[in-house]
Motif scaffolding. Structure first.
Motif, PDB file in Angstrom:
ATOM      1  N   LEU A   1       0.811  -1.215   0.000  1.00 17.84           N
ATOM      2  CA  LEU A   1       0.000   0.000   0.000  1.00 17.84           C
ATOM      3  C   LEU A   1       0.846   1.267   0.000  1.00 17.84           C
ATOM      4  CD1 LEU A   1      -2.691  -0.988   2.664  1.00 17.84           C
ATOM      5  CD2 LEU A   1      -2.925  -1.063   0.170  1.00 17.84           C
ATOM      6  N   ALA A   2       2.107   1.151   0.390  1.00 17.61           N
ATOM      7  CA  ALA A   2       2.972   2.331   0.469  1.00 17.61           C
ATOM      8  C   ALA A   2       3.082   2.992  -0.901  1.00 17.61           C
ATOM      9  CB  ALA A   2       4.355   1.944   0.974  1.00 17.61           C
ATOM     10  N   GLY A   3       2.949   4.306  -0.922  1.00 18.62           N
ATOM     11  CA  GLY A   3       3.014   5.031  -2.178  1.00 18.62           C
ATOM     12  C   GLY A   3       1.708   5.092  -2.927  1.00 18.62           C
ATOM     13  N   THR A   4       0.638   4.530  -2.341  1.00 18.57           N
ATOM     14  CA  THR A   4      -0.700   4.599  -2.929  1.00 18.57           C
ATOM     15  C   THR A   4      -1.587   5.458  -2.032  1.00 18.57           C
ATOM     16  OG1 THR A   4      -1.820   2.771  -1.771  1.00 18.57           O
ATOM     17  CG2 THR A   4      -0.322   2.177  -3.590  1.00 18.57           C
ATOM     18  N   PRO A   5      -2.773   5.826  -2.511  1.00 24.12           N
ATOM     19  CA  PRO A   5      -3.690   6.600  -1.655  1.00 24.12           C
ATOM     20  C   PRO A   5      -4.184   5.816  -0.444  1.00 24.12           C
ATOM     21  CG  PRO A   5      -4.307   6.809  -3.971  1.00 24.12           C
ATOM     22  CD  PRO A   5      -3.288   5.714  -3.890  1.00 24.12           C
ATOM     23  N   TYR A   6      -3.914   4.514  -0.411  1.00 22.68           N
ATOM     24  CA  TYR A   6      -4.421   3.673   0.673  1.00 22.68           C
ATOM     25  C   TYR A   6      -3.357   3.378   1.733  1.00 22.68           C
ATOM     26  CZ  TYR A   6      -7.843   3.229  -2.980  1.00 22.68           C
ATOM     27  OH  TYR A   6      -8.759   3.531  -3.968  1.00 22.68           O
ATOM     28  N   GLY A   7      -2.175   3.925   1.565  1.00 23.28           N
ATOM     29  CA  GLY A   7      -1.119   3.700   2.544  1.00 23.28           C
ATOM     30  C   GLY A   7      -0.244   4.920   2.729  1.00 23.28           C
ATOM     31  N   ASP A   8      -0.876   6.080   2.790  1.00 24.27           N
ATOM     32  CA  ASP A   8      -0.117   7.331   2.876  1.00 24.27           C
ATOM     33  C   ASP A   8       0.133   7.686   4.340  1.00 24.27           C
ATOM     34  OD1 ASP A   8       1.160   9.678   2.408  1.00 24.27           O
ATOM     35  OD2 ASP A   8      -0.395  10.553   1.115  1.00 24.27           O
ATOM     36  N   VAL A   9       1.011   6.924   4.959  1.00 25.54           N
ATOM     37  CA  VAL A   9       1.350   7.182   6.360  1.00 25.54           C
ATOM     38  C   VAL A   9       2.124   8.483   6.500  1.00 25.54           C
ATOM     39  CG1 VAL A   9       2.654   6.295   8.348  1.00 25.54           C
ATOM     40  CG2 VAL A   9       1.235   4.747   6.984  1.00 25.54           C
ATOM     41  N   ALA A  10       2.854   8.875   5.467  1.00 26.72           N
ATOM     42  CA  ALA A  10       3.575  10.154   5.521  1.00 26.72           C
ATOM     43  C   ALA A  10       2.601  11.306   5.711  1.00 26.72           C
ATOM     44  CB  ALA A  10       4.391  10.339   4.250  1.00 26.72           C
ATOM     45  N   ALA A  11       1.472  11.286   4.980  1.00 24.41           N
ATOM     46  CA  ALA A  11       0.467  12.337   5.131  1.00 24.41           C
ATOM     47  C   ALA A  11      -0.185  12.269   6.499  1.00 24.41           C
ATOM     48  CB  ALA A  11      -0.585  12.222   4.028  1.00 24.41           C
ATOM     49  N   PHE A  12      -0.443  11.053   6.986  1.00 23.06           N
ATOM     50  CA  PHE A  12      -1.007  10.883   8.323  1.00 23.06           C
ATOM     51  C   PHE A  12      -0.055  11.463   9.368  1.00 23.06           C
ATOM     52  CE2 PHE A  12      -1.876   8.316  12.168  1.00 23.06           C
ATOM     53  CZ  PHE A  12      -3.252   8.517  12.289  1.00 23.06           C
ATOM     54  N   GLY A  13       1.243  11.256   9.164  1.00 21.71           N
ATOM     55  CA  GLY A  13       2.228  11.809  10.079  1.00 21.71           C
ATOM     56  C   GLY A  13       2.236  13.327  10.060  1.00 21.71           C
ATOM     57  N   ARG A  14       2.119  13.912   8.863  1.00 19.66           N
ATOM     58  CA  ARG A  14       2.079  15.377   8.779  1.00 19.66           C
ATOM     59  C   ARG A  14       0.827  15.926   9.469  1.00 19.66           C
ATOM     60  NH1 ARG A  14       3.996  14.061   3.570  1.00 19.66           N
ATOM     61  NH2 ARG A  14       1.916  14.289   2.629  1.00 19.66           N
ATOM     62  N   GLU A  15      -0.288  15.215   9.303  1.00 20.50           N
ATOM     63  CA  GLU A  15      -1.543  15.655   9.926  1.00 20.50           C
ATOM     64  C   GLU A  15      -1.433  15.650  11.447  1.00 20.50           C
ATOM     65  OE1 GLU A  15      -6.282  14.304  10.050  1.00 20.50           O
ATOM     66  OE2 GLU A  15      -4.849  13.275   8.743  1.00 20.50           O
ATOM     67  N   HIS A  16      -0.644  14.701  11.971  1.00 17.64           N
ATOM     68  CA  HIS A  16      -0.525  14.555  13.421  1.00 17.64           C
ATOM     69  C   HIS A  16       0.889  14.884  13.895  1.00 17.64           C
ATOM     70  CE1 HIS A  16      -4.524  12.812  13.772  1.00 17.64           C
ATOM     71  NE2 HIS A  16      -4.254  12.126  12.672  1.00 17.64           N
ATOM     72  N   ALA A  17       1.520  15.822  13.196  1.00 16.98           N
ATOM     73  CA  ALA A  17       2.900  16.174  13.531  1.00 16.98           C
ATOM     74  C   ALA A  17       3.031  16.712  14.951  1.00 16.98           C
ATOM     75  CB  ALA A  17       3.434  17.201  12.522  1.00 16.98           C
ATOM     76  N   ALA A  18       1.990  17.363  15.455  1.00 20.29           N
ATOM     77  CA  ALA A  18       2.063  17.906  16.815  1.00 20.29           C
ATOM     78  C   ALA A  18       2.192  16.807  17.858  1.00 20.29           C
ATOM     79  CB  ALA A  18       0.835  18.772  17.102  1.00 20.29           C
ATOM     80  N   ASP A  19       1.589  15.648  17.580  1.00 22.13           N
ATOM     81  CA  ASP A  19       1.682  14.511  18.496  1.00 22.13           C
ATOM     82  C   ASP A  19       2.846  13.592  18.146  1.00 22.13           C
ATOM     83  OD1 ASP A  19      -0.654  15.195  19.962  1.00 22.13           O
ATOM     84  OD2 ASP A  19      -1.913  14.272  18.415  1.00 22.13           O
TER      85      ASP A  19
END
Length: 336
Positions: A216-234
């Motif tokens: 899933l990495a590199g697809t819209p279904y495994g974008d953990v990098a974006a999830f990390g940016r969304e929760h960068a404060a935590d």
């Protein structure tokens, strides 16, 4: 923002469906027992149509996707759990009705192994908290005192505190005992740390089975990098476990996750205990260190979060604190 499903209570309805492998042979006796066990525990259990175990999956991908979507969108169903994992749940990921799911109130989805293929995008795309924990077949097993059942995690916001259980176990073969409720003890284990003397970090949990998520990495279904940016404060606490691929393959997969940005906002990495084979002296631990050791992050090895039971359930999206030192080996999850 992470969306946590309503607390799961006795009397609530649990849906059973097979997004991946279905049920046949001696395993059918185990699933029948597990359904009855949940009912006796006080839950209203409904079993879907997609349960056939005569092929690699329980049916055509479109039908599996339709039934899973329907169960997750049904307000009367508070939790969905598969009988077990499988091999190719990835074939239905882009067939789920993501618009309908986005409009629905979140429902608990529980499982591990091939179910990581579905848990991950539900959390990263929709913000739904999901539970990486026992599949249905494992749910009747007694939970060691140091751990919690997935049902207890789903029942309230916490804090949910779990410790190193010290137990290494195995399953009873269905032919031996389809009604087993006590793990077969095979040894002792202990969490260990690489890259730090002690660990005391807090972040949002995300992760699952390496072999399924790497696709899933590199697809819209495994974008953990974006999830990390969304929760960068935590920040993130990324957890990973190898099901059965040799160490060299796991190493390649982990490098792929690293290159896809999965650890850019990580504060620590948790690695599940595994029986997956080495590669000519190159061990599973070597594979992790080769791929992730360069990140200058603490790595906690040998957690009970994978294909070696018992199971320490983790909630994708939960705010977790991991503490490992001479006196303490624990993880505390808060569903907020």
């Amino acid at each position: 923002m992470v969306r946590f499903p309503a607390p799961l209570q006795r009397g609530d309805r649990i849906g059973v469906t097979s997004p991946s492998a279905g049920v046949a042979g001696p395993g059918a006796d185990r699933i029948d027992f597990s359904v009855d066990w949940l009912r006796e525990a006080g839950y209203d259990v409904v079993v879907g149509d997609m349960m056939d175990g005569t092929a690699i999956t329980s049916g055509p991908a479109a039908l599996r996707a339709r039934e899973l979507t329907a169960m997750l969108c049904d307000p009367d169903i508070r939790c969905v759990i598969p009988p077990w994992g499988g091999e190719t749940a990835i074939d239905l990921v882009d067939l789920l009705d993501w618009n309908a799911l986005a409009d629905a109130e979140p429902t608990w989805l529980v499982g591990y192994s091939d179910l990581s293929t579905l848990l991950l995008p539900l959390t990263t795309r929709l913000g739904w908290a999901t539970i990486h924990g026992d599949n249905l077949a494992d749910t009747p097993y007694d939970v060691p005192d140091a751990l919690m059942s997935w049902r207890d995690l789903a029942a309230g916001p916490g804090p949910h505190r779990q410790h190193d259980s010290g137990l290494v176990a195995d399953w009873w073969r269905f032919e031996e005992d389809a009604r087993a409720t006590r793990w077969k003890r095979v040894g002792d284990g202990r969490w260990t740390v690489h890259g730090a003397d002690v660990v005391d970090v807090t972040g949002r949990l995300i992760g699952g089975c390496v072999e399924t998520m790497a696709n899933l990495a590199g697809t819209p279904y495994g974008d953990v990098a974006a999830f990390g940016r969304e929760h960068a404060a935590d920040g993130l606490i990324v957890y990973l476990e190898a099901a059965g691929d040799v160490a060299a393959t796991i190493c390649r997969n982990l490098h792929g996750l690293r290159l896809a940005g999965w650890f850019e906002h990580a504060k620590a990495i948790l690695i599940g205990r595994t029986n997956a084979p080495d590669s000519d002296g190159f061990t599973q631990r070597d594979a992790v260190i080769d791929a992730l050791g360069r990140l200058d992050l603490p790595i906690v090895f040998d957690l009970e979060i994978g294909h070696v039971p018992p199971h320490l359930p983790l909630v994708n999206g939960a705010l977790a604190t991991v503490t490992v030192d001479e006196d303490t080996r624990e993880i505390v999850q808060r569903l907020r």
